[in-house]
Motif scaffolding. Structure first.
Motif, mmCIF file in Angstrom:
data_model
loop_
_atom_site.group_PDB
_atom_site.id
_atom_site.type_symbol
_atom_site.label_atom_id
_atom_site.label_comp_id
_atom_site.label_asym_id
_atom_site.label_seq_id
_atom_site.Cartn_x
_atom_site.Cartn_y
_atom_site.Cartn_z
ATOM 1 N N ASP A 102 0.857 -1.186 0.000
ATOM 2 C CA ASP A 102 0.000 0.000 0.000
ATOM 3 C C ASP A 102 0.894 1.237 0.000
ATOM 4 N N THR A 103 0.584 2.209 -0.830
ATOM 5 C CA THR A 103 1.440 3.386 -0.979
ATOM 6 C C THR A 103 0.659 4.669 -0.723
ATOM 7 N N ALA A 104 1.398 5.743 -0.518
ATOM 8 C CA ALA A 104 0.783 7.057 -0.351
ATOM 9 C C ALA A 104 0.261 7.566 -1.687
ATOM 10 N N GLY A 105 -0.761 8.408 -1.632
ATOM 11 C CA GLY A 105 -1.286 9.013 -2.850
ATOM 12 C C GLY A 105 -0.260 9.915 -3.513
ATOM 13 N N ILE A 106 -0.199 9.857 -4.832
ATOM 14 C CA ILE A 106 0.785 10.628 -5.595
ATOM 15 C C ILE A 106 0.073 11.767 -6.305
ATOM 16 N N ARG A 107 0.382 12.992 -5.907
ATOM 17 C CA ARG A 107 -0.185 14.168 -6.557
ATOM 18 C C ARG A 107 0.780 14.671 -7.630
ATOM 19 N N LYS A 108 0.365 15.728 -8.320
ATOM 20 C CA LYS A 108 1.239 16.332 -9.312
ATOM 21 C C LYS A 108 2.505 16.848 -8.641
ATOM 22 N N ARG A 109 3.607 16.790 -9.395
ATOM 23 C CA ARG A 109 4.898 17.151 -8.826
ATOM 24 C C ARG A 109 4.904 18.589 -8.291
ATOM 25 N N ALA A 110 4.284 19.510 -9.011
ATOM 26 C CA ALA A 110 4.284 20.910 -8.571
ATOM 27 C C ALA A 110 3.558 21.062 -7.236
ATOM 28 N N ARG A 111 2.464 20.329 -7.055
ATOM 29 C CA ARG A 111 1.726 20.425 -5.793
ATOM 30 C C ARG A 111 2.510 19.812 -4.648
ATOM 31 N N VAL A 112 3.255 18.742 -4.930
ATOM 32 C CA VAL A 112 4.062 18.118 -3.885
ATOM 33 C C VAL A 112 5.178 19.059 -3.443
ATOM 34 N N VAL A 113 5.815 19.720 -4.410
ATOM 35 C CA VAL A 113 6.908 20.636 -4.092
ATOM 36 C C VAL A 113 6.406 21.822 -3.275
ATOM 37 N N ASP A 114 5.226 22.337 -3.624
ATOM 38 C CA ASP A 114 4.676 23.503 -2.935
ATOM 39 C C ASP A 114 3.944 23.148 -1.641
ATOM 40 N N SER A 115 3.837 21.871 -1.337
ATOM 41 C CA SER A 115 3.075 21.451 -0.166
ATOM 42 C C SER A 115 3.768 21.873 1.128
ATOM 43 N N LYS A 116 2.967 22.274 2.115
ATOM 44 C CA LYS A 116 3.502 22.622 3.427
ATOM 45 C C LYS A 116 3.817 21.368 4.255
ATOM 46 N N ASP A 117 3.322 20.233 3.781
ATOM 47 C CA ASP A 117 3.576 18.964 4.456
ATOM 48 C C ASP A 117 4.914 18.419 3.971
ATOM 49 N N GLY A 118 5.955 18.600 4.776
ATOM 50 C CA GLY A 118 7.286 18.174 4.356
ATOM 51 C C GLY A 118 7.423 16.680 4.197
ATOM 52 N N ALA A 119 6.579 15.886 4.888
ATOM 53 C CA ALA A 119 6.680 14.434 4.797
ATOM 54 C C ALA A 119 6.102 13.900 3.493
ATOM 55 N N LEU A 123 8.693 12.669 0.988
ATOM 56 C CA LEU A 123 9.255 11.388 1.391
ATOM 57 C C LEU A 123 8.285 10.246 1.121
ATOM 58 N N SER A 124 6.997 10.494 1.343
ATOM 59 C CA SER A 124 5.987 9.467 1.089
ATOM 60 C C SER A 124 5.898 9.130 -0.393
ATOM 61 N N VAL A 125 5.950 10.154 -1.244
ATOM 62 C CA VAL A 125 5.908 9.916 -2.691
ATOM 63 C C VAL A 125 7.148 9.137 -3.136
ATOM 64 N N ASP A 126 8.294 9.452 -2.540
ATOM 65 C CA ASP A 126 9.518 8.718 -2.861
ATOM 66 C C ASP A 126 9.376 7.242 -2.513
ATOM 67 N N ARG A 127 8.780 6.927 -1.355
ATOM 68 C CA ARG A 127 8.558 5.527 -0.979
ATOM 69 C C ARG A 127 7.607 4.855 -1.957
ATOM 70 N N ALA A 128 6.592 5.588 -2.434
ATOM 71 C CA ALA A 128 5.659 5.016 -3.410
ATOM 72 C C ALA A 128 6.366 4.688 -4.725
ATOM 73 N N MET A 129 7.260 5.569 -5.158
ATOM 74 C CA MET A 129 8.009 5.315 -6.390
ATOM 75 C C MET A 129 8.929 4.107 -6.231
ATOM 76 N N ARG A 130 9.526 3.984 -5.063
ATOM 77 C CA ARG A 130 10.368 2.810 -4.810
ATOM 78 C C ARG A 130 9.546 1.531 -4.860
ATOM 79 N N ALA A 131 8.323 1.594 -4.351
ATOM 80 C CA ALA A 131 7.456 0.413 -4.362
ATOM 81 C C ALA A 131 7.161 -0.036 -5.784
ATOM 82 N N VAL A 132 6.966 0.915 -6.693
ATOM 83 C CA VAL A 132 6.729 0.567 -8.103
ATOM 84 C C VAL A 132 7.950 -0.135 -8.681
ATOM 85 N N GLN A 133 9.149 0.323 -8.325
ATOM 86 C CA GLN A 133 10.371 -0.257 -8.861
ATOM 87 C C GLN A 133 10.580 -1.699 -8.396
ATOM 88 N N ARG A 134 10.151 -2.038 -7.185
ATOM 89 C CA ARG A 134 10.384 -3.397 -6.690
ATOM 90 C C ARG A 134 9.185 -4.318 -6.869
#
Length: 445
Positions: free
Chosen positions: A291-308, A311-322
């Protein structure tokens, strides 16, 4: 810690047989061994404590990798995380949990503002604590993490009282975290003698004192349930569940598992970590659902006030790779969006098999729901990068058509693991060239 871990492993390996010369086989590092004990047979260790004391950082330190999302505000960890860990000749399953005091209004004043937006949604604090309690219930030993810099907190006393009331027979190792200084660490840990346990000053960031803590921890662990090993090549089929936020990924995971394995909440962005869950289907097949975190558009993730979130999107991308199979979850009520198309591009580029799940089918307008086949064709046309993937319409929260989802996943996994011989591939290429010859190149030679 890594050097100490390797030395302890080598020492335990040589002492287990009396002498290293009696073993003719060369030593193979644990991570490179093909034969391993199933993680379900290993003794379990739960890492618990109140919010923001460094549980996930300690989890990553003991596991030897950055699996859990770590960020400097309470409530980042929500679901249970499982991974293998070892110390010397002892291998065990490590469980990361959310804070056992998840109500943001009970946190220190300087942490309340950051936590309110994170863990104060309706039902979310109780869900986090249910997940943590489930992790403690199945654990054989417990690592209670406290904050050495903040000193003894009433929340620490509440957690230890809860453990003694509900799990009095389970051994507890008290880890006083954030004691980076070897001189001040024992002084910081001295306050926690009031809890009735021996406080061990440690630092999850630098690794100070974790070796001594692990020595004490592994001494409390029982032996594995079974010593029967399995081949790493026969591991369960890894399946990543991806999609935009709040499309029902965690609900789909829970529906397939048949239990509340992941927290489900109306608040967008509930899932933080990539949560692995291994299940055995009634037919005998084993699956590892991620189970992975929701993936929003890159611009919204960068501008998000939620710093975590990054990191959550990065874990989701890693999950796709494995993963070998990726389940792309689409909101049936909202339809296919541009972000869904971009996710399908990422899946196709990763070379994974794919299954498209249209969730919330009960909310689809009746006129569109009348012709499901036409709706599926439209979804395939919009997600043309994975147009070959099967499409299943379901309502995960009500458990509808979950059997069709698992059947599609198994079919996609079988095709992905299928291997074609060189002779067969050459035969197909010859027939294709004979049917239509490739164009000749024009040039000066």
């Amino acid at each position: 810690l890594d050097d100490r871990r390797a030395a302890a492993t080598a020492a335990s390996t040589s002492s287990a047989g009396g002498s290293s010369s009696s073993n003719n086989k060369a030593f193979v590092p644990r991570k490179q061994r093909r034969q391993q004990l199933p993680i379900g047979n290993l003794p379990k260790v739960a890492v618990v404590g109140r919010p923001n004391v460094g549980k996930s950082a300690m989890f990553n330190r003991l596991a030897g990798s950055s699996l859990a999302v770590v960020y400097d505000y309470p409530g980042v960890t929500r679901d249970r995380l499982y991974t293998r860990a070892f110390w010397g000749n002892k291998e065990f399953c490590l469980i990361d949990t959310g804070g056992l005091m998840s109500d943001a209004s009970r946190l220190p004043v300087d942490q309340q503002e950051a936590a309110m937006a994170s863990i104060s949604a309706d039902g979310l604090p109780q869900a986090i604590e249910r997940q943590a309690a489930a992790g403690v219930a199945e654990a054989d030993s417990i690592v209670l993490v406290v904050d050495g810099q903040a000193g003894l907190h009433p929340g620490d006393e509440e957690v230890i009282a809860w453990l003694r009331q509900h799990h009095p027979s389970k051994p507890v190792v008290l880890a006083v975290n954030k004691c980076e200084s070897t001189t001040k660490g024992p002084l910081q840990a001295a306050d926690f003698w009031e809890l009735g346990l021996e406080p061990l000053p440690v630092s999850a960031i630098s690794g100070t004192g974790t070796g001594e803590m692990l020595d004490k921890l592994v001494a409390t662990l029982p032996p594995p349930k079974s010593m029967e090993t399995v081949d790493e090549r026969d591991k369960p089929l890894p399946i990543a569940i991806v999609g935009r936020p709040n499309v029902g990924k965690s609900s789909l995971l829970n529906a397939i598992c048949g239990e509340e394995r992941a927290i489900v909440c109306d608040m967008s962005g509930t899932t933080r970590d990539a949560v692995d869950t291994t299940i055995t289907l009634p037919t005998g097949e084993q699956l590892t659902l991620i189970d992975t975190a929701g993936i929003r558009k890159r611009a919204r993730v960068v501008d998000s006030k939620d710093g975590a979130e990054q990191l959550s999107v990065d874990r989701a991308m890693r999950a796709v790779q494995r993963a070998e199979v990726v389940v792309i979850v689409v909101d049936g009520y909202e339809g296919v969006t541009q972000q869904d198309f971009r996710l399908s591009e990422l899946v196709a580029k990763a070379g994974c098999a794919a299954v498209v799940v249209v969730n919330k089918w009960d909310l689809v307008p009746p006129k569109q729901a009348e012709d499901m086949d036409l709706y599926k064709q439209d979804v395939k046309a919009q997600l043309r990068e994975v147009g070959w993937a099967p499409v299943v319409c379901t309502t995960a929260s009500k458990g509808r058509r979950i059997d069709e989802v698992t059947s599609a996943i198994l079919g996609a996994g079988a095709q992905h693991r299928r291997r074609i011989s060189t002779a067969t591939l050459n035969l197909v290429l010859r027939e294709a060239v004979a049917w239509k010859a490739p164009p000749t190149q024009r040039g000066n030679g």
